[in-house]
Design a protein around this motif. Structure first.
Motif, mmCIF file in Angstrom:
data_model
loop_
_atom_site.group_PDB
_atom_site.id
_atom_site.type_symbol
_atom_site.label_atom_id
_atom_site.label_comp_id
_atom_site.label_asym_id
_atom_site.label_seq_id
_atom_site.Cartn_x
_atom_site.Cartn_y
_atom_site.Cartn_z
ATOM 1 N N ALA A 100 0.832 -1.210 0.000
ATOM 2 C CA ALA A 100 0.000 0.000 0.000
ATOM 3 C C ALA A 100 0.864 1.256 0.000
ATOM 4 C CB ALA A 100 -0.920 -0.008 1.214
ATOM 5 N N LEU A 101 1.998 1.205 0.692
ATOM 6 C CA LEU A 101 2.889 2.365 0.721
ATOM 7 C C LEU A 101 3.543 2.600 -0.635
ATOM 8 C CD1 LEU A 101 4.066 4.540 2.554
ATOM 9 C CD2 LEU A 101 5.955 2.980 3.043
ATOM 10 N N ALA A 102 3.798 1.537 -1.393
ATOM 11 C CA ALA A 102 4.398 1.692 -2.723
ATOM 12 C C ALA A 102 3.469 2.427 -3.668
ATOM 13 C CB ALA A 102 4.757 0.329 -3.294
ATOM 14 N N TYR B 162 17.890 9.725 -6.708
ATOM 15 C CA TYR B 162 17.094 10.577 -5.822
ATOM 16 C C TYR B 162 17.441 12.048 -6.016
ATOM 17 C CZ TYR B 162 15.450 6.584 -3.077
ATOM 18 O OH TYR B 162 14.851 5.432 -2.662
ATOM 19 N N GLY B 163 18.728 12.343 -6.114
ATOM 20 C CA GLY B 163 19.157 13.727 -6.316
ATOM 21 C C GLY B 163 18.685 14.290 -7.642
ATOM 22 N N ALA B 164 18.767 13.502 -8.705
ATOM 23 C CA ALA B 164 18.340 13.969 -10.021
ATOM 24 C C ALA B 164 16.833 14.191 -10.080
ATOM 25 C CB ALA B 164 18.765 12.969 -11.093
ATOM 26 N N LEU B 165 16.059 13.296 -9.483
ATOM 27 C CA LEU B 165 14.609 13.469 -9.461
ATOM 28 C C LEU B 165 14.214 14.715 -8.676
ATOM 29 C CD1 LEU B 165 11.823 12.356 -10.200
ATOM 30 C CD2 LEU B 165 11.898 11.017 -8.111
ATOM 31 N N THR B 166 14.841 14.923 -7.531
ATOM 32 C CA THR B 166 14.542 16.103 -6.728
ATOM 33 C C THR B 166 14.989 17.376 -7.434
ATOM 34 O OG1 THR B 166 14.836 14.762 -4.759
ATOM 35 C CG2 THR B 166 14.834 17.141 -4.459
ATOM 36 N N ALA B 167 16.167 17.356 -8.049
ATOM 37 C CA ALA B 167 16.667 18.540 -8.750
ATOM 38 C C ALA B 167 15.757 18.936 -9.906
ATOM 39 C CB ALA B 167 18.084 18.283 -9.259
ATOM 40 N N SER B 168 15.297 17.961 -10.658
ATOM 41 C CA SER B 168 14.425 18.297 -11.780
ATOM 42 C C SER B 168 13.066 18.791 -11.302
ATOM 43 C CB SER B 168 14.269 17.097 -12.715
ATOM 44 O OG SER B 168 13.671 16.026 -12.034
ATOM 45 N N LEU C 285 1.620 8.549 -5.034
ATOM 46 C CA LEU C 285 0.351 9.206 -5.325
ATOM 47 C C LEU C 285 0.196 10.491 -4.518
ATOM 48 C CD1 LEU C 285 -2.311 8.963 -6.894
ATOM 49 C CD2 LEU C 285 -3.244 7.808 -4.893
ATOM 50 N N VAL C 286 0.496 10.434 -3.235
ATOM 51 C CA VAL C 286 0.386 11.629 -2.387
ATOM 52 C C VAL C 286 1.399 12.685 -2.812
ATOM 53 C CG1 VAL C 286 0.744 12.453 -0.019
ATOM 54 C CG2 VAL C 286 -0.617 10.418 -0.437
ATOM 55 N N LEU C 287 2.622 12.273 -3.104
ATOM 56 C CA LEU C 287 3.622 13.234 -3.585
ATOM 57 C C LEU C 287 3.187 13.886 -4.896
ATOM 58 C CD1 LEU C 287 6.986 11.415 -2.852
ATOM 59 C CD2 LEU C 287 6.122 13.470 -1.757
ATOM 60 N N GLY C 288 2.631 13.101 -5.798
ATOM 61 C CA GLY C 288 2.172 13.637 -7.074
ATOM 62 C C GLY C 288 1.021 14.616 -6.913
ATOM 63 N N VAL C 289 0.086 14.306 -6.028
ATOM 64 C CA VAL C 289 -1.053 15.205 -5.807
ATOM 65 C C VAL C 289 -0.581 16.527 -5.203
ATOM 66 C CG1 VAL C 289 -3.129 15.518 -4.399
ATOM 67 C CG2 VAL C 289 -2.798 13.417 -5.679
ATOM 68 N N VAL D 127 4.579 8.986 -11.357
ATOM 69 C CA VAL D 127 5.084 7.848 -12.143
ATOM 70 C C VAL D 127 6.587 7.673 -11.945
ATOM 71 C CG1 VAL D 127 5.491 7.068 -14.513
ATOM 72 C CG2 VAL D 127 3.234 7.860 -13.840
ATOM 73 N N LEU D 128 7.321 8.777 -11.946
ATOM 74 C CA LEU D 128 8.773 8.680 -11.758
ATOM 75 C C LEU D 128 9.125 8.192 -10.355
ATOM 76 C CD1 LEU D 128 9.980 11.873 -13.634
ATOM 77 C CD2 LEU D 128 10.272 9.496 -14.330
ATOM 78 N N CYS D 129 8.402 8.658 -9.340
ATOM 79 C CA CYS D 129 8.638 8.179 -7.972
ATOM 80 C C CYS D 129 8.306 6.697 -7.840
ATOM 81 C CB CYS D 129 7.813 8.989 -6.976
ATOM 82 S SG CYS D 129 8.428 10.651 -6.700
ATOM 83 N N PHE D 130 7.207 6.265 -8.453
ATOM 84 C CA PHE D 130 6.841 4.857 -8.397
ATOM 85 C C PHE D 130 7.892 3.999 -9.105
ATOM 86 C CE2 PHE D 130 4.656 1.103 -10.088
ATOM 87 C CZ PHE D 130 4.200 0.555 -8.890
ATOM 88 N N ALA D 131 8.366 4.458 -10.263
ATOM 89 C CA ALA D 131 9.379 3.697 -10.997
ATOM 90 C C ALA D 131 10.687 3.629 -10.210
ATOM 91 C CB ALA D 131 9.617 4.335 -12.364
#
Length: 135
Positions: free
Chosen positions: A24-26, A89-95, A31-35, A68-72
């Motif tokens: 459920a956390l996955a 993690y750094g690249a996703l946060t930076a973008s 989902l919460v981050l995306g919203v 989608v990127l966080c889930f992947a």
């Protein structure tokens, strides 16, 4: 000298990897981050005026992309070494931060610099956390 023979298992000599189930956390965390990210992107673009369809679409698309990127990243994070995981993690946060800053109608250099600074910070913190947990 006594030696032991390797006995094959029921399925033969090779092991089969079982796919990991989605917890459920996955599903909930991306989902919460995306919203939250989508609402914030639409809020930044609104700039005090009335909401328009374009702002809502921007929020939906940017929130869905981040989710989608966080889930992947969450699905493949256990298959990569900790250094690559920290860079991801750094690249996703930076973008993500760079995109949010670019919505405020500032220069490209400012959004890139702020995204890079936050991304390097997340890279360092995540590498330290992953290194401390795995050793």
């Amino acid at each position: 000298m006594v030696t032991h023979a390797a006995m094959p298992g029921r399925r033969g000599g090779r092991a089969h990897a079982r796919p990991r189930p989605h917890t459920a956390l996955a599903w909930a965390l991306p989902l919460v981050l995306g919203v939250i990210y989508g609402f914030y992107a639409a809020f930044i673009r609104r700039d005090g005026g009335p909401s328009t369809g374009g702002q809502v679409l921007l929020g939906l698309v940017s929130g869905a992309a981040l989710a989608v990127l966080c889930f992947a990243l969450g699905r493949i994070q256990h298959a990569v070494p900790r250094e690559v995981r920290a860079v991801a993690y750094g690249a996703l946060t930076a973008s993500a931060i760079g995109f949010l800053v670019s919505l405020t109608d500032t220069s490209v250099l400012r959004s890139a610099a702020l995204g890079l600074a936050v991304g390097v910070g997340v890279l360092c913190v995540s590498y330290y956390a992953l290194y401390a947990r795995e050793t």
